[in-house]
Design a protein around this motif. Structure first.
Motif: not given
Lengths: 118, 402
Positions: B139-142, B165-166, B236-242, B308-311
């Motif tokens: 899950w995306v977590q905000l 894309k997510v 998909a989680m990586a795509n969620a960043k953008q 996603p964790f924005p490392a």
């Protein structure tokens, strides 16, 4: 961003058609034995049965056309009916559990070892 | 079509839970399956009131458990519906197995999680053990600092989840009681603005479309593509960043409040900094103001997106900092430090000027987090900066001694 298809499949493994369980030949999971149906034994079962060999006097099932215990017990629905009687057993889906042989009041289905066939 | 109402003014006094339920009213999901649990309960009640008053078209499913709530959302989402649920603590834990199903089936379900500790001892107050426990569920977590962010995050969550894309479920986290039950002012959007922003949802398939049958959740055996589907989920989680950045920017143009992965507070010239999620960020920012007024170059990174964790972005934001303190409102027994600490430290490992990192665990079971606790953390960080050594890797802020 990359395309999300996996080897032509859609995201989440959704398949754009129904009835796909048929594609999964669960008979390939069978390990030891296959059911063999003896039609003569099934048909020789007295109708109606007076004393059921399995359930005795309490049996309310009328054999054999109205028995179908094997048919209703099969977890994979692989016993086919022909004109209301037991027909072929579909080995494409039979996992060899032996439940049909266990429930048959007359022993019309026996499990035969498949060993050596692999 | 959502029913247009004139209930809300643009500035309202709302609790976090009211902000959430009003956002849900404006989103007007097709299906909401909710089971009440403290401190989420008045999200469920607010929603039920809106349904009873005919203010939304949502079908409310009064399920008998959270496991069923998530399962009903999965069914509804597979049928092409916009689905919503809300929970807390034990409820999220009870959903656990179905959380993975929602993510694995790539269903854009939106959930509000009002953070609460996990039993035992039983405790109804805030910590992040519940949502951090679901970290790897896909899950995306905000996370939200206040009622305003809870509202804003929930509306953006719809767009993030449904992006082609997510296609991942999104969990919006709000601190139990501290935010959920405290009234504060928030600027709410008009119904029409929200309707335009989230747009119409056009699902790719519907399980109820009998003319075009589909198979959802097929068996994927030993020779299937399970591994590849999991890798696609990571993609998909990586795509969620953008998408999070794009949606946050678009939301900023609409509301004046732009969102990213995190908010930098006084980080530009800071040599010590704190990383924190949730409501404690507000306490920390007032301490940063106070310490900066005394000439101390301290800063704060308020993390919004935990998954996603924005490392990379986080490491870049902290690259001039000498000592970083990571505040965790959760523990991972056996891990050296809190869960967020481990991730931040990992993100900084490859940084050229690798800062020293210390873990501060605070606020478990709703234990109050006060300005002096933030000052205490900064005092430790000053010591680390001076000596170059982390003597106490893990400290507990506000724990009773003896």
């Amino acid at each position: 961003m990359k395309e999300l298809r996996v080897n032509g499949h859609l995201p989440g493994a959704t398949i754009p058609r129904g009835g796909t369980a048929r594609d999964n030949k669960t008979g390939s999971w069978r390990t030891s034995s296959i059911p063999v149906f003896n039609r003569a034994v099934c048909e020789a079962c007295p109708r109606p049965v007076q004393t059921c060999p399995t359930y005795g006097e309490s049996c309310s099932v009328v054999c054999h056309r109205d028995c179908l215990l094997c048919w209703i017990s099969c977890p994979d629905a692989c016993i086919n009916l022909e004109n209301g009687c037991i027909g072929e057993i579909d080995l494409d889906y039979c996992k060899g559990c032996g439940l049909c042989a266990t429930v048959c009041p007359r022993g019309a289905i026996v499990m035969i070892s498949e060993e050596g066939k692999w | 079509m959502p029913i247009q109402t004139k209930v809300e003014r643009r500035v309202s006094a709302v609790t976090g839970n009211q902000a959430l339920s009003r956002a849900v009213r404006q989103i007007d999901p097709d299906v909401a399956a909710v089971y009440p649990i403290t401190p989420q309960t008045d999200v469920a009640e607010g929603l039920a009131t809106f349904v009873a008053d005919g203010m939304i078209n949502t079908v409310l499913v009064p399920v008998e458990s959270e496991h069923s709530a998530m399962s009903a959302c999965i069914g509804a989402a597979a049928a092409g519906a916009r689905a919503f649920t809300a929970t807390s603590s034990q409820g999220l834990a009870y959903m656990f197995e179905v959380l993975y199903v929602a993510a694995g089936l790539r269903l854009p379900i939106v959930m509000a999680n009002v953070n609460r500790s996990l039993s035992a001892p039983i405790n109804i107050h805030c910590d992040h053990s519940d949502s951090f426990g679901a970290r790897d569920s896909g899950w995306v977590q905000l996370y939200s600092e206040n009622a305003q962010q809870a509202y804003d995050n929930l509306i953006q969550a719809v767009r993030i989840a449904e992006h082609s894309k997510v296609l991942l479920p999104v969990m919006v986290n709000v601190d139990g009681f501290i935010v959920s039950h405290a009234a504060e002012s928030a600027v709410l959007l008009d119904d029409e603005e929200v309707r335009q922003f989230i747009g119409e949802y056009t699902p790719r398939f519907s399980l109820l479309d009998v003319d075009h049958p589909i198979t959802v959740g097929p068996f994927d055996g030993l020779h299937g593509y399970f591994f590849e589907f999991k890798a696609a989920q990571v993609e998909a989680m990586a795509n969620a960043k953008q998408v999070i950045l794009d949606v946050g920017k678009e939301y900023g143009a609409l509301s004046g409040r732009t969102y990213g992965f995190f908010e930098e507070y006084g980080l530009d010239d800071a040599d010590t900094a704190i990383v924190v999620v949730g409501s404690a960020a507000a306490t920390c920012s007032s301490v940063v103001d106070e310490m900066r007024a005394q000439g101390m170059p301290v800063g704060l990174l308020k993390l919004r997106s935990f998954r996603p964790f924005p490392a990379e972005e986080l490491a870049d934001a902290l690259k001039y900092v000498k000592a970083v303190g990571v505040l965790d409102r959760a523990v991972s027994p056996g891990l050296a430090g809190g869960p967020l600490f481990a991730e931040v430290k990992s993100a900084l490992f490859d940084a050229d000027a690798r800062p020293k990192v210390a873990s501060f665990v605070y606020g478990l079971g709703g234990r109050e987090f006060r300005p002096e606790h933030a000052r205490e953390a900064f005092a430790s960080l000053f010591e680390i900066k001076k000596t170059g050594y982390v003597n106490d890797l893990v400290s507990y802020l506000g724990i009773r001694k003896g």
